[in-house]
Design a protein around this motif. Sequence first.
Motif, PDB file in Angstrom:
ATOM      1  N   ARG A  76       1.283   2.885 -11.670  1.00 15.37           N
ATOM      2  CA  ARG A  76       1.290   2.947 -13.126  1.00 15.37           C
ATOM      3  C   ARG A  76       0.573   1.754 -13.763  1.00 15.37           C
ATOM      4  O   ARG A  76       0.302   1.749 -14.949  1.00 15.37           O
ATOM      5  N   SER A  77       0.245   0.755 -12.951  1.00 12.51           N
ATOM      6  CA  SER A  77      -0.390  -0.410 -13.554  1.00 12.51           C
ATOM      7  C   SER A  77      -1.400  -1.019 -12.602  1.00 12.51           C
ATOM      8  O   SER A  77      -1.345  -0.811 -11.401  1.00 12.51           O
ATOM      9  N   ASN A  78      -2.309  -1.777 -13.169  1.00 11.12           N
ATOM     10  CA  ASN A  78      -3.301  -2.580 -12.455  1.00 11.12           C
ATOM     11  C   ASN A  78      -4.435  -1.779 -11.829  1.00 11.12           C
ATOM     12  O   ASN A  78      -5.581  -2.113 -12.017  1.00 11.12           O
ATOM     13  N   ASP A  79      -4.124  -0.812 -11.040  1.00 14.86           N
ATOM     14  CA  ASP A  79      -5.206   0.007 -10.510  1.00 14.86           C
ATOM     15  C   ASP A  79      -4.757   1.456 -10.550  1.00 14.86           C
ATOM     16  O   ASP A  79      -3.575   1.747 -10.407  1.00 14.86           O
ATOM     17  N   TYR A  80      -5.667   2.324 -10.770  1.00 10.71           N
ATOM     18  CA  TYR A  80      -5.326   3.725 -11.010  1.00 10.71           C
ATOM     19  C   TYR A  80      -6.008   4.656 -10.036  1.00 10.71           C
ATOM     20  O   TYR A  80      -6.224   5.824 -10.330  1.00 10.71           O
ATOM     21  N   LYS A  81      -6.317   4.128  -8.871  1.00 12.75           N
ATOM     22  CA  LYS A  81      -6.932   4.996  -7.875  1.00 12.75           C
ATOM     23  C   LYS A  81      -5.891   5.957  -7.334  1.00 12.75           C
ATOM     24  O   LYS A  81      -4.685   5.688  -7.348  1.00 12.75           O
ATOM     25  N   LEU A  82      -6.370   7.099  -6.877  1.00 13.09           N
ATOM     26  CA  LEU A  82      -5.511   8.107  -6.270  1.00 13.09           C
ATOM     27  C   LEU A  82      -5.475   7.899  -4.752  1.00 13.09           C
ATOM     28  O   LEU A  82      -6.510   7.716  -4.122  1.00 13.09           O
ATOM     29  N   SER A  83      -4.273   7.944  -4.215  1.00 12.06           N
ATOM     30  CA  SER A  83      -4.093   7.926  -2.764  1.00 12.06           C
ATOM     31  C   SER A  83      -3.619   9.321  -2.363  1.00 12.06           C
ATOM     32  O   SER A  83      -2.572   9.777  -2.837  1.00 12.06           O
ATOM     33  N   PHE A  84      -4.387   9.965  -1.504  1.00 15.23           N
ATOM     34  CA  PHE A  84      -4.136  11.359  -1.162  1.00 15.23           C
ATOM     35  C   PHE A  84      -3.419  11.507   0.177  1.00 15.23           C
ATOM     36  O   PHE A  84      -3.572  10.682   1.080  1.00 15.23           O
ATOM     37  N   GLY A  85      -2.680  12.594   0.295  1.00 16.53           N
ATOM     38  CA  GLY A  85      -2.169  13.008   1.585  1.00 16.53           C
ATOM     39  C   GLY A  85      -3.263  13.754   2.347  1.00 16.53           C
ATOM     40  O   GLY A  85      -4.359  13.960   1.832  1.00 16.53           O
ATOM     41  N   ALA A  86      -2.933  14.176   3.555  1.00 19.10           N
ATOM     42  CA  ALA A  86      -3.930  14.827   4.417  1.00 19.10           C
ATOM     43  C   ALA A  86      -4.239  16.258   4.000  1.00 19.10           C
ATOM     44  O   ALA A  86      -5.223  16.833   4.448  1.00 19.10           O
ATOM     45  N   GLY A  87      -3.399  16.822   3.161  1.00 16.25           N
ATOM     46  CA  GLY A  87      -3.657  18.160   2.656  1.00 16.25           C
ATOM     47  C   GLY A  87      -2.930  19.249   3.426  1.00 16.25           C
ATOM     48  O   GLY A  87      -2.604  19.095   4.610  1.00 16.25           O
TER      49      GLY A  87
ATOM     50  N   ALA B  90       0.846  -1.193   0.000  1.00 17.40           N
ATOM     51  CA  ALA B  90       0.000   0.000   0.000  1.00 17.40           C
ATOM     52  C   ALA B  90       0.883   1.244   0.000  1.00 17.40           C
ATOM     53  O   ALA B  90       2.000   1.227   0.510  1.00 17.40           O
ATOM     54  N   GLN B  91       0.374   2.263  -0.612  1.00 14.14           N
ATOM     55  CA  GLN B  91       1.116   3.515  -0.678  1.00 14.14           C
ATOM     56  C   GLN B  91       0.608   4.472   0.396  1.00 14.14           C
ATOM     57  O   GLN B  91      -0.574   4.533   0.668  1.00 14.14           O
ATOM     58  N   THR B  92       1.526   5.205   0.999  1.00 12.32           N
ATOM     59  CA  THR B  92       1.135   6.258   1.929  1.00 12.32           C
ATOM     60  C   THR B  92       1.727   7.571   1.465  1.00 12.32           C
ATOM     61  O   THR B  92       2.852   7.620   0.961  1.00 12.32           O
ATOM     62  N   VAL B  93       0.947   8.607   1.621  1.00 10.50           N
ATOM     63  CA  VAL B  93       1.361   9.942   1.228  1.00 10.50           C
ATOM     64  C   VAL B  93       1.305  10.837   2.455  1.00 10.50           C
ATOM     65  O   VAL B  93       0.276  10.853   3.154  1.00 10.50           O
ATOM     66  N   THR B  94       2.367  11.545   2.717  1.00  7.79           N
ATOM     67  CA  THR B  94       2.457  12.366   3.918  1.00  7.79           C
ATOM     68  C   THR B  94       2.672  13.828   3.567  1.00  7.79           C
ATOM     69  O   THR B  94       3.608  14.172   2.842  1.00  7.79           O
ATOM     70  N   GLN B  95       1.808  14.657   4.083  1.00  4.27           N
ATOM     71  CA  GLN B  95       1.971  16.106   3.969  1.00  4.27           C
ATOM     72  C   GLN B  95       2.108  16.631   5.397  1.00  4.27           C
ATOM     73  O   GLN B  95       1.165  16.579   6.170  1.00  4.27           O
ATOM     74  N   SER B  96       3.285  17.100   5.723  1.00  2.55           N
ATOM     75  CA  SER B  96       3.600  17.414   7.119  1.00  2.55           C
ATOM     76  C   SER B  96       3.214  18.824   7.533  1.00  2.55           C
ATOM     77  O   SER B  96       3.340  19.174   8.712  1.00  2.55           O
ATOM     78  N   GLN B  97       2.757  19.624   6.588  1.00  2.00           N
ATOM     79  CA  GLN B  97       2.398  21.010   6.895  1.00  2.00           C
ATOM     80  C   GLN B  97       0.880  21.171   6.822  1.00  2.00           C
ATOM     81  O   GLN B  97       0.332  21.274   5.743  1.00  2.00           O
ATOM     82  N   PRO B  98       0.196  21.213   7.943  1.00  2.00           N
ATOM     83  CA  PRO B  98      -1.267  21.350   7.895  1.00  2.00           C
ATOM     84  C   PRO B  98      -1.700  22.695   7.313  1.00  2.00           C
ATOM     85  O   PRO B  98      -2.698  22.760   6.598  1.00  2.00           O
ATOM     86  N   GLU B  99      -0.948  23.768   7.640  1.00  2.00           N
ATOM     87  CA  GLU B  99      -1.342  25.098   7.181  1.00  2.00           C
ATOM     88  C   GLU B  99      -0.107  25.905   6.816  1.00  2.00           C
ATOM     89  O   GLU B  99       0.938  25.780   7.453  1.00  2.00           O
ATOM     90  N   MET B 100      -0.275  26.743   5.795  1.00  2.00           N
ATOM     91  CA  MET B 100       0.786  27.672   5.435  1.00  2.00           C
ATOM     92  C   MET B 100       0.153  28.993   5.020  1.00  2.00           C
ATOM     93  O   MET B 100      -0.952  29.009   4.448  1.00  2.00           O
ATOM     94  N   SER B 101       0.864  30.060   5.304  1.00  2.00           N
ATOM     95  CA  SER B 101       0.388  31.392   4.953  1.00  2.00           C
ATOM     96  C   SER B 101       1.480  32.105   4.150  1.00  2.00           C
ATOM     97  O   SER B 101       2.665  31.965   4.459  1.00  2.00           O
ATOM     98  N   VAL B 102       1.073  32.833   3.125  1.00  2.00           N
ATOM     99  CA  VAL B 102       2.046  33.513   2.270  1.00  2.00           C
ATOM    100  C   VAL B 102       1.496  34.864   1.847  1.00  2.00           C
ATOM    101  O   VAL B 102       0.273  35.018   1.651  1.00  2.00           O
ATOM    102  N   GLN B 103       2.367  35.822   1.718  1.00  2.00           N
ATOM    103  CA  GLN B 103       1.981  37.150   1.252  1.00  2.00           C
ATOM    104  C   GLN B 103       1.780  37.096  -0.257  1.00  2.00           C
ATOM    105  O   GLN B 103       2.508  36.392  -0.970  1.00  2.00           O
ATOM    106  N   GLU B 104       0.805  37.837  -0.713  1.00  2.00           N
ATOM    107  CA  GLU B 104       0.562  37.934  -2.149  1.00  2.00           C
ATOM    108  C   GLU B 104       1.854  38.300  -2.881  1.00  2.00           C
ATOM    109  O   GLU B 104       2.632  39.124  -2.393  1.00  2.00           O
ATOM    110  N   ALA B 105       2.064  37.650  -4.007  1.00  2.00           N
ATOM    111  CA  ALA B 105       3.226  37.859  -4.879  1.00  2.00           C
ATOM    112  C   ALA B 105       4.482  37.128  -4.410  1.00  2.00           C
ATOM    113  O   ALA B 105       5.482  37.110  -5.139  1.00  2.00           O
ATOM    114  N   GLU B 106       4.444  36.528  -3.242  1.00  2.00           N
ATOM    115  CA  GLU B 106       5.605  35.797  -2.769  1.00  2.00           C
ATOM    116  C   GLU B 106       5.478  34.315  -3.145  1.00  2.00           C
ATOM    117  O   GLU B 106       4.527  33.889  -3.780  1.00  2.00           O
ATOM    118  N   THR B 107       6.487  33.559  -2.741  1.00  2.00           N
ATOM    119  CA  THR B 107       6.582  32.151  -3.095  1.00  2.00           C
ATOM    120  C   THR B 107       6.374  31.275  -1.869  1.00  2.00           C
ATOM    121  O   THR B 107       6.821  31.621  -0.770  1.00  2.00           O
TER     122      THR B 107
END
Lengths: 112, 115
Positions: B97-108, B1-18
């Motif tokens: 890439r093969s057999n099943d093409y479902k998406l496994s998502f991180g927590a966002g 099974a695949q696991t996807v980890t997104q370690s940043q629950p929230e981020m804030s950025v100023q307009e025009a920045e990266t």
Amino acid sequence: AAGVIQSPRHLIKEKRETATLKCYPIPRHDTVYWYQQGPGQDPQFLISFYEKMQSDKGSIPDRFSAQQFSDYHSELNMSSLELGDSALYFCASGKTGPNEQYFGPGTRLTVT
Amino acid sequence: AQTVTQSQPEMSVQEAETVTLSCTYDTSENNYYLFWYKQPPSRQMILVIRQEAYKQQNATENRFSVNFQKAAKSFSLKISDSQLGDTAMYFCAFMKRSNDYKLSFGAGTTVTVRA
């Protein structure tokens, strides 16, 4: 361009009732996927169909069933609804294979 | 099974920045696909960018680019020149890439762009 259509957009049901969600894929897409997104959660894969046959199954409760019809639209049937079934249900369509999946707007199901 | 980890629950950025969002995944597959999806307040799921694991070149879509590090199993998203309309939840997703093409998502990761 045509998009994935889901109906209804909102549905309110009581516990133990039955719900049917419908999905109309983008024309010429042969695969349909169903995902469930609980509040504050990521989408979870439920089930998929390719050319009207079930192709994969995820963590879908036995109370749920789904099928894809000859016109490629799909229906997700949910029986004996529980409060925990309240979620946003997405349908996505695509061409079979590791291709992009295009999501519909979702059906928001609320079970009271 | 695949696991996807997104370690940043929230981020804030100023307009025009990266801003850069991190994503790591765990898989035994050698061939696979990675995606970033955006979910604005409307809750619509919108594909932002896609990367094939067999391609070394990082994908780019206008202001969105990825840094794909296959050995490290890392797939970060950079949003340049952030705009108010970029405010959304961003999900990293994995597809075999093969057999099943479902998406496994991180927590966002919730991204808020400030004016």
